[in-house]
Design an enzyme around this catalytic site. Structure first.
Site, PDB file in Angstrom:
ATOM      1  N   GLU A 150       4.893   1.607  -8.509  1.00  0.00           N
ATOM      2  CA  GLU A 150       4.744   2.431  -9.713  1.00  0.00           C
ATOM      3  C   GLU A 150       5.809   2.057 -10.754  1.00  0.00           C
ATOM      4  O   GLU A 150       5.555   2.098 -11.955  1.00  0.00           O
ATOM      5  CB  GLU A 150       4.801   3.922  -9.333  1.00  0.00           C
ATOM      6  CG  GLU A 150       3.507   4.341  -8.640  1.00  0.00           C
ATOM      7  CD  GLU A 150       3.647   5.454  -7.611  1.00  0.00           C
ATOM      8  OE1 GLU A 150       4.641   6.203  -7.646  1.00  0.00           O
ATOM      9  OE2 GLU A 150       2.744   5.555  -6.744  1.00  0.00           O
ATOM     10  N   LYS A 157       8.264  11.141  -4.927  1.00  0.00           N
ATOM     11  CA  LYS A 157       7.829  10.795  -6.295  1.00  0.00           C
ATOM     12  C   LYS A 157       8.225  11.926  -7.249  1.00  0.00           C
ATOM     13  O   LYS A 157       9.266  12.554  -7.034  1.00  0.00           O
ATOM     14  CB  LYS A 157       6.330  10.480  -6.327  1.00  0.00           C
ATOM     15  CG  LYS A 157       5.973   9.433  -5.259  1.00  0.00           C
ATOM     16  CD  LYS A 157       4.610   8.827  -5.405  1.00  0.00           C
ATOM     17  CE  LYS A 157       4.389   7.836  -4.270  1.00  0.00           C
ATOM     18  NZ  LYS A 157       3.145   7.090  -4.383  1.00  0.00           N
ATOM     19  N   GLY A 189      -1.747   5.966  -2.316  1.00  0.00           N
ATOM     20  CA  GLY A 189      -2.364   7.156  -2.895  1.00  0.00           C
ATOM     21  C   GLY A 189      -3.871   7.074  -3.012  1.00  0.00           C
ATOM     22  O   GLY A 189      -4.494   7.893  -3.688  1.00  0.00           O
ATOM     23  N   SER A 244      -0.943   5.331   2.042  1.00  0.00           N
ATOM     24  CA  SER A 244      -1.861   6.269   2.699  1.00  0.00           C
ATOM     25  C   SER A 244      -1.611   6.408   4.198  1.00  0.00           C
ATOM     26  O   SER A 244      -2.545   6.525   4.996  1.00  0.00           O
ATOM     27  CB  SER A 244      -3.314   5.898   2.417  1.00  0.00           C
ATOM     28  OG  SER A 244      -3.567   5.968   1.027  1.00  0.00           O
ATOM     29  N   HIS A 275       9.433  -0.067  -6.296  1.00  0.00           N
ATOM     30  CA  HIS A 275       8.168   0.595  -5.960  1.00  0.00           C
ATOM     31  C   HIS A 275       7.095   0.113  -6.937  1.00  0.00           C
ATOM     32  O   HIS A 275       7.377  -0.114  -8.120  1.00  0.00           O
ATOM     33  CB  HIS A 275       8.323   2.121  -6.029  1.00  0.00           C
ATOM     34  CG  HIS A 275       7.135   2.820  -5.456  1.00  0.00           C
ATOM     35  ND1 HIS A 275       5.986   3.009  -6.186  1.00  0.00           N
ATOM     36  CD2 HIS A 275       6.902   3.325  -4.227  1.00  0.00           C
ATOM     37  CE1 HIS A 275       5.091   3.610  -5.417  1.00  0.00           C
ATOM     38  NE2 HIS A 275       5.620   3.819  -4.224  1.00  0.00           N
ATOM     39  N   GLU A 291       4.094  -2.398   0.873  1.00  0.00           N
ATOM     40  CA  GLU A 291       3.154  -1.376   0.405  1.00  0.00           C
ATOM     41  C   GLU A 291       2.030  -2.048  -0.382  1.00  0.00           C
ATOM     42  O   GLU A 291       2.201  -2.323  -1.583  1.00  0.00           O
ATOM     43  CB  GLU A 291       3.874  -0.371  -0.495  1.00  0.00           C
ATOM     44  CG  GLU A 291       4.980   0.385   0.199  1.00  0.00           C
ATOM     45  CD  GLU A 291       5.242   1.721  -0.468  1.00  0.00           C
ATOM     46  OE1 GLU A 291       5.109   2.745   0.204  1.00  0.00           O
ATOM     47  OE2 GLU A 291       5.544   1.741  -1.669  1.00  0.00           O
ATOM     48  N   ASN A 326       8.805   9.563   0.275  1.00  0.00           N
ATOM     49  CA  ASN A 326       8.986   9.309  -1.156  1.00  0.00           C
ATOM     50  C   ASN A 326       8.300  10.451  -1.896  1.00  0.00           C
ATOM     51  O   ASN A 326       7.079  10.470  -2.011  1.00  0.00           O
ATOM     52  CB  ASN A 326       8.354   7.947  -1.496  1.00  0.00           C
ATOM     53  CG  ASN A 326       8.359   7.665  -2.985  1.00  0.00           C
ATOM     54  OD1 ASN A 326       9.022   8.363  -3.759  1.00  0.00           O
ATOM     55  ND2 ASN A 326       7.623   6.645  -3.398  1.00  0.00           N
TER      56      ASN A 326
HETATM   57  P1  PGA Z   1       1.134   7.261  -0.302  1.00  0.00           P
HETATM   58  O1  PGA Z   1       2.358   6.576  -1.121  1.00  0.00           O
HETATM   59  O2  PGA Z   1       1.649   7.494   1.093  1.00  0.00           O
HETATM   60  O3  PGA Z   1       0.836   8.504  -1.049  1.00  0.00           O
HETATM   61  O4  PGA Z   1       0.017   6.264  -0.321  1.00  0.00           O
HETATM   62  C1  PGA Z   1       3.221   5.663  -0.516  1.00  0.00           C
HETATM   63  C2  PGA Z   1       4.261   5.241  -1.507  1.00  0.00           C
HETATM   64  O5  PGA Z   1       3.943   5.159  -2.697  1.00  0.00           O
HETATM   65  O6  PGA Z   1       5.417   4.985  -1.135  1.00  0.00           O
END
Ligand code: PGA
Length: 251
Positions: free
Chosen positions: A98, A11, A174, A214, A96, A168, A9
């Site tokens: 976010e 982003k 993150g 992460s 997601h 997730e 992803n």
């Molecule tokens: P990350 O994000 O691996 O940077 O923690 C995962 C995601 O948001 O899909």
């Protein structure tokens, strides 16, 4: 046998030329060293037509990170599921965390997007997961159950067969904090059991459930070794070729 998948992803990262070059390098890598997992690059919209051209179909695929909740029309700034599909993309991420938190997308809207995306022929990577307080108060299983019941469980069995679920935990995205392999396994098994009750044993067995949050080369193999973890949705580490390829190989 259910599919193993590792999806990156991106982003809101990488400008056009950089993204295309990166996708090409990932594709070249897996052409030489085929992986056991399907590899999906979920890119910003602007990259999709180019990425779907540079990757060799079947080895590396691409997908969007969101789509509009309406099929077409006067919705300035939106990109429809059919437009995503028309680029050659095969997947779209829906729900997601976010999108849920920064853009206030609730379960009803995510359900609408999911149904619309599937009706255009896209497969959906549907994200769920609890925030830190919910984990600490012990309500994480109920939170995820409600996200699935309200976001997915009115799909027909045929529609549901086009869904991949990504668990997730929001506190792990993150942040550098990762769910332990045991925490991931507990939730993935719980999700599979819910699907079994709603859609039956075969649907549950065939469902691919990804872990995200992460995930990195140093923890991927242990997380992926759990029986109900079928791959990962990778954010930060999907922007570094060595890390992303190592995570795919951890499958
Ligand atoms: P990350 O994000 O691996 O940077 O923690 C995962 C995601 O948001 O899909």
């Amino acid at each position: 046998m259910r599919k193993k998948i590792v999806a990156g992803n991106w982003k809101m990262n990488m400008e056009l030329a950089e993204g295309l070059k990166f996708a090409e390098s990932i594709d070249t890598y897996f052409k030489a060293k085929p992986s056991k997992a399907e590899v999906i690059l979920c890119t910003p919209f602007i990259h999709l037509p180019g990425v779907s051209q540079v990757v060799s179909k079947g080895k590396v695929m691409c997908g969007g990170q969101n789509c509009a909740s309406e099929p077409a029309g006067a919705f300035t700034g939106e990109v429809s599921a059919a437009m995503i599909k028309s680029t050659g993309a095969q997947f779209v991420i829906i729900g997601h965390s976010e999108r849920r938190s920064y853009y206030h997308e609730d379960d009803a809207i995510l359900n609408k997007k999911t149904k619309l995306a599937i009706s255009t022929g896209l497969k959906v990577i549907f994200c769920c997961g609890e925030v830190r307080q919910e984990r600490e108060s012990g309500s994480h299983l109920n939170v995820v159950r409600k996200q699935l019941e309200d976001g997915l469980f009115n799909l027909s069995p045929d529609e549901f067969s086009k869904v991949v679920i990504a668990y997730e935990p929001v506190w792990a995205i993150g942040t550098g904090l990762t769910a332990t392999p045991e925490q991931a396994q507990e939730m993935h098994k719980y999700i599979r059991d819910l699907v079994k009750v709603r859609y039956g044993k075969d649907a549950a067995e065939n469902l691919t459930i990804l872990y995200g949050g992460s995930c990195k080369p140093s923890n991927a193999a242990e997380i992926f070794s759990k029986p109900d973890v079928d791959g990962g949705l990778i954010g930060g580490a999907s922007l570094k070729k060595e890390d992303f390829c190592a995570i795919v190989e951890a499958i």
